[in-house]
Design a protein around this motif. Sequence first.
Motif, PDB file in Angstrom:
ATOM      1  N   VAL A 146      -6.970 -32.734  -4.314  1.00  5.25           N
ATOM      2  CA  VAL A 146      -7.225 -34.080  -3.802  1.00  5.25           C
ATOM      3  C   VAL A 146      -8.363 -34.728  -4.559  1.00  5.25           C
ATOM      4  CG1 VAL A 146      -7.985 -35.368  -1.785  1.00  5.25           C
ATOM      5  CG2 VAL A 146      -6.311 -33.570  -1.527  1.00  5.25           C
ATOM      6  N   THR A 147      -9.426 -33.937  -4.851  1.00  4.25           N
ATOM      7  CA  THR A 147     -10.565 -34.477  -5.567  1.00  4.25           C
ATOM      8  C   THR A 147     -10.167 -34.921  -6.970  1.00  4.25           C
ATOM      9  OG1 THR A 147     -12.025 -33.032  -4.317  1.00  4.25           O
ATOM     10  CG2 THR A 147     -12.906 -33.992  -6.337  1.00  4.25           C
TER      11      THR A 147
ATOM     12  N   GLU B  67      -5.150 -41.027  14.136  1.00  5.40           N
ATOM     13  CA  GLU B  67      -4.814 -42.421  13.809  1.00  5.40           C
ATOM     14  C   GLU B  67      -5.954 -43.373  14.142  1.00  5.40           C
ATOM     15  OE1 GLU B  67      -0.817 -40.442  14.458  1.00  5.40           O
ATOM     16  OE2 GLU B  67      -2.809 -40.384  15.365  1.00  5.40           O
ATOM     17  N   SER B  68      -6.742 -43.034  15.140  1.00 12.40           N
ATOM     18  CA  SER B  68      -7.855 -43.906  15.535  1.00 12.40           C
ATOM     19  C   SER B  68      -9.094 -43.694  14.675  1.00 12.40           C
ATOM     20  CB  SER B  68      -8.215 -43.660  17.009  1.00 12.40           C
ATOM     21  OG  SER B  68      -8.655 -42.310  17.192  1.00 12.40           O
ATOM     22  N   ARG B  69      -9.053 -42.740  13.737  1.00 14.22           N
ATOM     23  CA  ARG B  69     -10.197 -42.442  12.882  1.00 14.22           C
ATOM     24  C   ARG B  69      -9.768 -42.437  11.418  1.00 14.22           C
ATOM     25  NH1 ARG B  69     -11.126 -37.570  13.320  1.00 14.22           N
ATOM     26  NH2 ARG B  69      -9.603 -36.833  14.821  1.00 14.22           N
ATOM     27  N   PRO B  70      -9.376 -43.597  10.874  1.00 13.65           N
ATOM     28  CA  PRO B  70      -8.869 -43.614   9.492  1.00 13.65           C
ATOM     29  C   PRO B  70      -9.911 -43.196   8.472  1.00 13.65           C
ATOM     30  CG  PRO B  70      -9.246 -45.840  10.308  1.00 13.65           C
ATOM     31  CD  PRO B  70      -9.393 -44.931  11.487  1.00 13.65           C
ATOM     32  N   ALA B  71     -11.179 -43.335   8.795  1.00 14.08           N
ATOM     33  CA  ALA B  71     -12.205 -42.968   7.819  1.00 14.08           C
ATOM     34  C   ALA B  71     -12.224 -41.459   7.570  1.00 14.08           C
ATOM     35  CB  ALA B  71     -13.573 -43.425   8.299  1.00 14.08           C
ATOM     36  N   ASP B  72     -11.698 -40.684   8.528  1.00 12.35           N
ATOM     37  CA  ASP B  72     -11.701 -39.230   8.380  1.00 12.35           C
ATOM     38  C   ASP B  72     -10.582 -38.729   7.478  1.00 12.35           C
ATOM     39  OD1 ASP B  72     -13.824 -39.261  10.054  1.00 12.35           O
ATOM     40  OD2 ASP B  72     -12.724 -38.571  11.837  1.00 12.35           O
ATOM     41  N   GLN B  73      -9.736 -39.628   6.995  1.00 15.14           N
ATOM     42  CA  GLN B  73      -8.598 -39.195   6.182  1.00 15.14           C
ATOM     43  C   GLN B  73      -8.897 -39.183   4.683  1.00 15.14           C
ATOM     44  OE1 GLN B  73      -4.737 -40.841   7.165  1.00 15.14           O
ATOM     45  NE2 GLN B  73      -5.538 -41.622   9.087  1.00 15.14           N
ATOM     46  N   ARG B  74     -10.161 -39.215   4.327  1.00 12.84           N
ATOM     47  CA  ARG B  74     -10.499 -39.225   2.904  1.00 12.84           C
ATOM     48  C   ARG B  74     -10.115 -37.915   2.225  1.00 12.84           C
ATOM     49  NH1 ARG B  74     -13.623 -43.565   1.681  1.00 12.84           N
ATOM     50  NH2 ARG B  74     -14.549 -44.700   3.428  1.00 12.84           N
ATOM     51  N   GLU B  75     -10.008 -36.859   2.994  1.00  8.12           N
ATOM     52  CA  GLU B  75      -9.679 -35.563   2.406  1.00  8.12           C
ATOM     53  C   GLU B  75      -8.185 -35.267   2.436  1.00  8.12           C
ATOM     54  OE1 GLU B  75     -11.990 -32.600   4.273  1.00  8.12           O
ATOM     55  OE2 GLU B  75     -13.912 -33.363   3.543  1.00  8.12           O
ATOM     56  N   GLY B  76      -7.390 -36.205   2.831  1.00  7.98           N
ATOM     57  CA  GLY B  76      -5.949 -35.976   2.825  1.00  7.98           C
ATOM     58  C   GLY B  76      -5.292 -36.643   4.017  1.00  7.98           C
TER      59      GLY B  76
ATOM     60  N   ARG C 132       1.879 -34.477  -3.761  1.00  9.26           N
ATOM     61  CA  ARG C 132       1.828 -35.149  -2.456  1.00  9.26           C
ATOM     62  C   ARG C 132       0.970 -36.403  -2.526  1.00  9.26           C
ATOM     63  NH1 ARG C 132      -1.283 -31.881   1.877  1.00  9.26           N
ATOM     64  NH2 ARG C 132      -2.968 -32.606   0.516  1.00  9.26           N
ATOM     65  N   GLU C 133      -0.184 -36.313  -3.184  1.00  8.07           N
ATOM     66  CA  GLU C 133      -1.059 -37.479  -3.267  1.00  8.07           C
ATOM     67  C   GLU C 133      -0.447 -38.575  -4.128  1.00  8.07           C
ATOM     68  OE1 GLU C 133      -3.576 -37.697  -1.323  1.00  8.07           O
ATOM     69  OE2 GLU C 133      -3.154 -35.671  -0.636  1.00  8.07           O
ATOM     70  N   ARG C 134       0.247 -38.200  -5.168  1.00  9.82           N
ATOM     71  CA  ARG C 134       0.917 -39.216  -5.986  1.00  9.82           C
ATOM     72  C   ARG C 134       2.014 -39.930  -5.202  1.00  9.82           C
ATOM     73  NH1 ARG C 134       0.061 -35.343 -10.389  1.00  9.82           N
ATOM     74  NH2 ARG C 134      -1.377 -36.297 -11.890  1.00  9.82           N
ATOM     75  N   LEU C 135       2.746 -39.178  -4.375  1.00 13.15           N
ATOM     76  CA  LEU C 135       3.776 -39.811  -3.550  1.00 13.15           C
ATOM     77  C   LEU C 135       3.158 -40.802  -2.578  1.00 13.15           C
ATOM     78  CD1 LEU C 135       6.112 -36.782  -2.717  1.00 13.15           C
ATOM     79  CD2 LEU C 135       6.590 -38.667  -4.278  1.00 13.15           C
ATOM     80  N   LEU C 136       2.056 -40.417  -1.941  1.00 11.38           N
ATOM     81  CA  LEU C 136       1.395 -41.328  -1.003  1.00 11.38           C
ATOM     82  C   LEU C 136       0.877 -42.569  -1.715  1.00 11.38           C
ATOM     83  CD1 LEU C 136      -0.537 -38.742   1.184  1.00 11.38           C
ATOM     84  CD2 LEU C 136       1.324 -40.209   1.942  1.00 11.38           C
TER      85      LEU C 136
END
Length: 780
Positions: free
Chosen positions: A9-10, A69-78, A758-762
Amino acid sequence: MERVQEHAVTSEAKSPAGRLDQTEPALELLVHGVGGATPEEMLGDPRTVRITGDDTAAVFRRTADVDAESRPADQREGPIREAYVWCNLTSGNGTRALWLLLLPFMVVNLAHWMRPTARDRKRTVRFYGLLVRLAGLTLTVLLVAAACEVALDLAAWQCAGTRACAERHTWLGFLSPAMSHDSWWSRPGRRLALAALVPTALTVLLWYLSRRTWSEYESQQPMPRRAEPDDEPDRSSLGRPGFWYGRRLVARLRAAHTAAGLLTVAAAVTVSAVHFDRGPDGSDPLARLGVLLETALAGLAFVVVYVVCRRGRSENRLDQALDRRLVRRLPLGALLLLALALLYAGWSRPGWQSSGRLPGDPAFGGIALVQGLLVIALAVVAHLLHRTHPDPRAAMHGLGGPAVAMLACALGGVMSGGVSQRVSDWLDGTGTSIAGPPVLLTWQASVIPALLIVVLALCAGLGHRTWRLRRSELAAVARDYPGGRKDRARTARIASTRAMATLTDRGPLLVAVTSTATLLLGAGALVGAFTTDRTPSRAGEEGHAFVHGAAQTSQGLGSWLIGLGFILFVTWGRRAYKDASARRTIGILWDVGTFWPRAAHPFAPPCYAERAVPDLTWRMATWTRATGGRLVISGHSQGSVLAAAAAWQLKPAQRKRVALLTYGSPLERLYGRWFPAHFGPAALTRLHREVDCWRNLYRLTDPIGGPVRVSVDCGPEVDHEPPLKDPLEYGRTARHPLPAPILGHSDYQADPAFAEERERLLARLRPEVPPQGSSGRSSA
């Protein structure tokens, strides 16, 4: 594994695809493959919680992600990760062990879906389905006839009617005229009537299992939607609204097959009594009643065949109607005729004595003949369909369905003959007191050694070819892992694994040879039984000494092999009933064989996809509609097939919010070759064009997964090229201080390429929902 994914991811944040937009949520929906997995294993966290579903199939999340879903900032790691666990659909409680009895039914149901790709040949396609349904009906009759052979002929007619046999089995004493001093139950007709309860109970059990499993699995309705235009030749039928909801057809077939089983029992009882009534000691009034009863049985049997032939699957809409009168009245009518047959057979007939085999033995020969003719007709139809639209990748040039139908009939014959032979040996310890099972069953057992010789010779040839391929793979391994010292043993293990993985591609050859040999040897057994009316050993007595010896050896060895197979079958089923791990192993067989709906046989094991595909479709549709976010459905092995089927069931606008990530996928290697009408090149290419993006990972060491071979003309390349390395490193490195294992079909997530793809697909997913019917694509 988590460290590998974090690193990926990094590194992805610095890749050309760019950092993910954090304003909208992203979801990865994981679907496991054959054998199953726990949510803890799939999510890499011991703390998981079920967010929707039940004990049979459910969606899980990590406990920390319940309100992600209520914490989008926590999704930085995936992305948010969910796991769909469906393994209990095929390997749940102990009753799954009973499904082993349904193996021939499952195999013939597979033949229905193996038809070649056809365009503008609707009548021929319907005729193909009709032939498979008739083959399935003969298997039901064969199984019930085998139960009649054991209970009515061997036990009630032969053993109970012979003093020496009855004395060895005291539980039959009240049925023996000699031991019970001609008691009321010792009359032949009454013995048959009482023994008829065994095959009747078997038929009722099959009806009950089919009805119960339907209520647990196939009563789940897919998401309602309008049918898309079906005039395009490359559109897969798996996307039709009613494909995963065969309620009406299953109910009709269940009624017809239940009636066929009951009529088989009634015919076995009636024919014996009518045979005596027409003789010199019979009664004319009873003979006339017997003729009327036989006419009624034949008439209802004609209705059963008509019901099986009349209607196939309805897939263009959710067909929720039930033919309630037919479904109820047909089995009840057969049950009424069975009761009349038992009453007729139990009527007093002075002078009626049981001797020899029960009249009606030619029925097994008639069933075998009909099955052979159906398989030949099915092969002709399949060839015509394949010729109209040839698919070079189709297994056996489109003849996979007829070959598998032949194997289903052979399985039914082996199971029937095995039960009859073992029960006969058990009842008649000396081998001289009773006549034994029908001659045809003995002939069929006698050809098993010849069939095994053919299969073993083919396996030896495949083994030699694999050994030669292994030698060429040694050089390929050296090229794939340049530099450093090479370990001959490790290089040989990698090359051997790659060579063994190619055996899957030889499956069509093995099935072709086995089914052809089975058809020819079965025809020889049928001719031998009809022309000699004696067992092979007795038929060879008048021939050359070598022929006689070969016949005796084949008969003895065949009886031993079929007995061994029967014992292993019972032992396997008993172990699966008590041991959850053994049941899970058997569940792998059901994972592959019960993906398809019950279209040809209602007593086949239930279709788990009729529960799993609606589950996945509802989850994807409701999540994208509620959040407007991006979704990657990530399927491993059989899970990739479920993922593709669920994507086909989405509305066009919803498909554009979904990306596919498949790994270890049999979509083309197995399903595309064996089921070309549904997973052929055109259907997979169309799926690639309709979802937003798709990537497929595979290894050369994987015996199941492979490339999907989708044309790149319709968008970005699907297959990851080159194939993933396995093992990740050849020797010890700073990153892998211990030797990296050869993973084969498992643990694709351990490869850094998984997280990167996976990250490229997203990143490629569209930020807005496209309008209904949009056909545009995002750029790679």
